[in-house]
Design a protein around this motif. Structure first.
Motif, PDB file in Angstrom:
ATOM      1  N   SER A  72       9.981 -14.934  -8.051  1.00  0.00           N
ATOM      2  CA  SER A  72      10.069 -13.479  -8.130  1.00  0.00           C
ATOM      3  C   SER A  72      11.292 -13.011  -8.906  1.00  0.00           C
TER       4      SER A  72
ATOM      5  N   ALA B 222       9.231  -6.075  -2.195  1.00  0.00           N
ATOM      6  CA  ALA B 222       8.085  -6.667  -2.893  1.00  0.00           C
ATOM      7  C   ALA B 222       8.136  -8.190  -2.861  1.00  0.00           C
ATOM      8  N   ALA B 223       9.317  -8.762  -3.081  1.00  0.00           N
ATOM      9  CA  ALA B 223       9.455 -10.218  -3.073  1.00  0.00           C
ATOM     10  C   ALA B 223       9.229 -10.775  -1.665  1.00  0.00           C
TER      11      ALA B 223
ATOM     12  N   ARG C 204       3.194 -13.670   2.189  1.00  0.00           N
ATOM     13  CA  ARG C 204       1.795 -14.006   1.898  1.00  0.00           C
ATOM     14  C   ARG C 204       1.661 -15.466   1.487  1.00  0.00           C
ATOM     15  N   THR C 205       2.572 -15.925   0.656  1.00  0.00           N
ATOM     16  CA  THR C 205       2.524 -17.306   0.193  1.00  0.00           C
ATOM     17  C   THR C 205       2.708 -18.278   1.353  1.00  0.00           C
TER      18      THR C 205
ATOM     19  N   LEU D  94       8.513  -9.117 -11.011  1.00  0.00           N
ATOM     20  CA  LEU D  94       7.380  -8.844 -10.132  1.00  0.00           C
ATOM     21  C   LEU D  94       6.479  -7.806 -10.791  1.00  0.00           C
TER      22      LEU D  94
ATOM     23  N   ARG E 109       5.507 -10.761  -0.947  1.00  0.00           N
ATOM     24  CA  ARG E 109       4.869 -11.839  -1.708  1.00  0.00           C
ATOM     25  C   ARG E 109       5.173 -13.204  -1.078  1.00  0.00           C
ATOM     26  N   ALA E 110       6.417 -13.423  -0.670  1.00  0.00           N
ATOM     27  CA  ALA E 110       6.790 -14.697  -0.056  1.00  0.00           C
ATOM     28  C   ALA E 110       6.079 -14.890   1.283  1.00  0.00           C
TER      29      ALA E 110
ATOM     30  N   SER F 183       8.462 -19.030  -3.892  1.00  0.00           N
ATOM     31  CA  SER F 183       7.953 -17.700  -4.215  1.00  0.00           C
ATOM     32  C   SER F 183       9.102 -16.736  -4.510  1.00  0.00           C
TER      33      SER F 183
ATOM     34  N   GLU G 169       4.319  -6.014  -9.478  1.00  0.00           N
ATOM     35  CA  GLU G 169       4.213  -4.835  -8.616  1.00  0.00           C
ATOM     36  C   GLU G 169       5.285  -3.805  -8.973  1.00  0.00           C
TER      37      GLU G 169
END
Length: 75
Positions: A57, A11-12, A18-19, A61, A15-16, A53, A63
């Motif tokens: 996290s 998940a992290a 995407r960032t 998170l 997210r990273a 990010s 999520e």
């Protein structure tokens, strides 16, 4: 325990990634021409945003909280 850690890294990482992508796209958008892009600054800002990010996290998170709540309801 290993599955929780694996889920966190997954998940992290998403997210990273995407960032990093959002930062790179935003920096590309600020240049008038592709030849005017400062690629070193773009890369530096993108990597830094990814690291920030990941550090953010660590605090948690959403999520993962949502998936844990769904697992608890299933049991």
């Amino acid at each position: 325990m290993k599955t929780k850690i694996a889920k966190w890294f997954h998940a992290a990482g998403i997210r990273a990634l995407r960032t990093v992508s959002q930062t790179a796209i935003a920096m590309l958008g600020t240049s008038m021409l592709l030849s005017e892009v400062d690629w070193i600054s773009l890369l530096s800002a993108s990597v830094l945003s990814g690291l920030l990010s990941l550090l953010t996290s660590v605090a948690g998170l959403p999520e993962l909280r949502n998936s844990e709540e769904n697992e608890d309801e299933d049991n």
